[in-house]
Design a protein around this motif. Structure first.
Motif, PDB file in Angstrom:
ATOM      1  N   PRO A  64       0.834  -1.200   0.000  1.00 18.97           N
ATOM      2  CA  PRO A  64       0.000   0.000   0.000  1.00 18.97           C
ATOM      3  C   PRO A  64       0.877   1.262   0.000  1.00 18.97           C
ATOM      4  CG  PRO A  64      -0.016  -1.027   2.159  1.00 18.97           C
ATOM      5  CD  PRO A  64       0.742  -1.945   1.261  1.00 18.97           C
ATOM      6  N   LEU A  65       0.818   2.015  -1.114  1.00 20.42           N
ATOM      7  CA  LEU A  65       1.612   3.229  -1.269  1.00 20.42           C
ATOM      8  C   LEU A  65       0.729   4.378  -1.729  1.00 20.42           C
ATOM      9  CD1 LEU A  65       4.649   1.757  -3.295  1.00 20.42           C
ATOM     10  CD2 LEU A  65       4.567   2.225  -0.827  1.00 20.42           C
ATOM     11  N   VAL A  66       1.059   5.577  -1.264  1.00 18.57           N
ATOM     12  CA  VAL A  66       0.416   6.812  -1.707  1.00 18.57           C
ATOM     13  C   VAL A  66       1.530   7.794  -2.078  1.00 18.57           C
ATOM     14  CG1 VAL A  66      -1.661   6.495  -0.304  1.00 18.57           C
ATOM     15  CG2 VAL A  66       0.299   7.738   0.649  1.00 18.57           C
ATOM     16  N   ALA A  67       1.154   8.902  -2.717  1.00 15.75           N
ATOM     17  CA  ALA A  67       2.158   9.898  -3.078  1.00 15.75           C
ATOM     18  C   ALA A  67       1.556  11.292  -3.041  1.00 15.75           C
ATOM     19  CB  ALA A  67       2.726   9.616  -4.469  1.00 15.75           C
ATOM     20  N   PHE A  68       2.425  12.254  -2.782  1.00 17.10           N
ATOM     21  CA  PHE A  68       2.075  13.662  -2.938  1.00 17.10           C
ATOM     22  C   PHE A  68       3.282  14.356  -3.538  1.00 17.10           C
ATOM     23  CE2 PHE A  68       3.889  13.366   1.269  1.00 17.10           C
ATOM     24  CZ  PHE A  68       4.586  14.558   1.467  1.00 17.10           C
ATOM     25  N   ILE A  87      -4.391   9.067   6.478  1.00 15.33           N
ATOM     26  CA  ILE A  87      -3.536   7.991   5.999  1.00 15.33           C
ATOM     27  C   ILE A  87      -2.162   8.211   6.635  1.00 15.33           C
ATOM     28  CG2 ILE A  87      -2.556   6.846   3.976  1.00 15.33           C
ATOM     29  CD1 ILE A  87      -5.373   9.209   3.370  1.00 15.33           C
ATOM     30  N   ASP A  88      -1.769   7.310   7.523  1.00 15.71           N
ATOM     31  CA  ASP A  88      -0.519   7.422   8.268  1.00 15.71           C
ATOM     32  C   ASP A  88       0.574   6.641   7.525  1.00 15.71           C
ATOM     33  OD1 ASP A  88       0.863   8.405  10.498  1.00 15.71           O
ATOM     34  OD2 ASP A  88       0.527   6.570  11.644  1.00 15.71           O
ATOM     35  N   CYS A  89       1.708   7.281   7.271  1.00 13.83           N
ATOM     36  CA  CYS A  89       2.720   6.707   6.387  1.00 13.83           C
ATOM     37  C   CYS A  89       4.138   6.859   6.923  1.00 13.83           C
ATOM     38  CB  CYS A  89       2.696   7.425   5.034  1.00 13.83           C
ATOM     39  SG  CYS A  89       1.107   7.418   4.197  1.00 13.83           S
ATOM     40  N   THR A  90       5.012   5.998   6.422  1.00 13.40           N
ATOM     41  CA  THR A  90       6.444   6.215   6.526  1.00 13.40           C
ATOM     42  C   THR A  90       6.921   6.598   5.134  1.00 13.40           C
ATOM     43  OG1 THR A  90       6.915   3.882   6.133  1.00 13.40           O
ATOM     44  CG2 THR A  90       6.780   4.591   8.430  1.00 13.40           C
ATOM     45  N   ARG A 124       4.650   4.770   2.410  1.00 13.35           N
ATOM     46  CA  ARG A 124       4.136   3.419   2.668  1.00 13.35           C
ATOM     47  C   ARG A 124       3.067   3.546   3.748  1.00 13.35           C
ATOM     48  NH1 ARG A 124       5.928  -1.922   1.742  1.00 13.35           N
ATOM     49  NH2 ARG A 124       7.689  -0.986   0.670  1.00 13.35           N
ATOM     50  N   VAL A 125       1.865   3.108   3.452  1.00 13.60           N
ATOM     51  CA  VAL A 125       0.738   3.262   4.366  1.00 13.60           C
ATOM     52  C   VAL A 125       0.881   2.270   5.527  1.00 13.60           C
ATOM     53  CG1 VAL A 125      -1.770   3.155   4.606  1.00 13.60           C
ATOM     54  CG2 VAL A 125      -0.743   4.064   2.497  1.00 13.60           C
ATOM     55  N   MET A 126       0.859   2.817   6.745  1.00 12.60           N
ATOM     56  CA  MET A 126       0.968   2.010   7.952  1.00 12.60           C
ATOM     57  C   MET A 126      -0.397   1.818   8.621  1.00 12.60           C
ATOM     58  SD  MET A 126       4.102   1.565   7.551  1.00 12.60           S
ATOM     59  CE  MET A 126       4.542   0.598   8.974  1.00 12.60           C
TER      60      MET A 126
END
Length: 164
Positions: free
Chosen positions: A50-54, A118-121, A137-139
């Motif tokens: 699970p990945l997101v981007a900005f 959405i909490d991420c590293t 990377r979505v935690m």
């Protein structure tokens, strides 16, 4: 040889302004203090992993603090949070004054009343012209207060109204 087309930034902004975007606040903790950056360029990238981007501007003063933290929370603003958006997008050290939030399990601020978070590293950072592509990377994630998101369209804020 391919001819290079020069597109001026005003035309680019005007045309792309016809595409509505959601409004998010990326938050982190830097040296014990909350930091925030308002973004309209946020997207899902991958389900597995699970990945997101900005896409922070290279000129951003908040981005280096978020990058240094190595973790962040994307807060999807609701249509009733325009004033919060304006407060957190301003300049100055007191942007979090009166802003209620709690810490995620990862330690980043989750703003009260957001539609989702959405909490991420921080997984990767890529160069992209005058911006970066920051991949997280979505935690953990949650639809906190399901409702209408805050949208940005043609230089102004609005909300989504579904077709009936």
């Amino acid at each position: 040889m391919t001819e290079i087309t020069v597109i001026d930034s005003a035309t680019f902004r005007r045309v792309l302004g016809h595409y509505p975007t959601g409004v998010c606040v990326v938050t982190a903790i830097d040296q014990g203090a909350p930091v925030a950056m308002v973004v309209g360029s946020f997207t899902s990238v991958s389900l597995d992993p699970p990945l997101v981007a900005f896409f922070p501007a290279k000129s951003s003063t908040s981005w280096p603090l978020i990058e240094r933290a190595g973790k962040f929370c994307v807060n999807v603003l609701g249509s009733d949070q325009r004033l919060l958006c304006q407060q957190l997008s301003g300049k100055g050290e007191d942007r979090f004054s009166g802003v209620t939030h709690r810490d995620s399990a990862n330690g980043s601020p989750i703003l009260d009343g957001v539609v989702a978070w959405i909490d991420c590293t921080l997984d990767a950072v890529h160069d992209a012209g005058d911006h970066y592509i920051a991949v997280g990377r979505v935690m953990a994630l949650e639809a906190e207060t399901p409702g209408k998101p805050l949208l940005f369209f043609q230089g102004g804020y609005g909300e989504f109204n579904p077709l009936v």
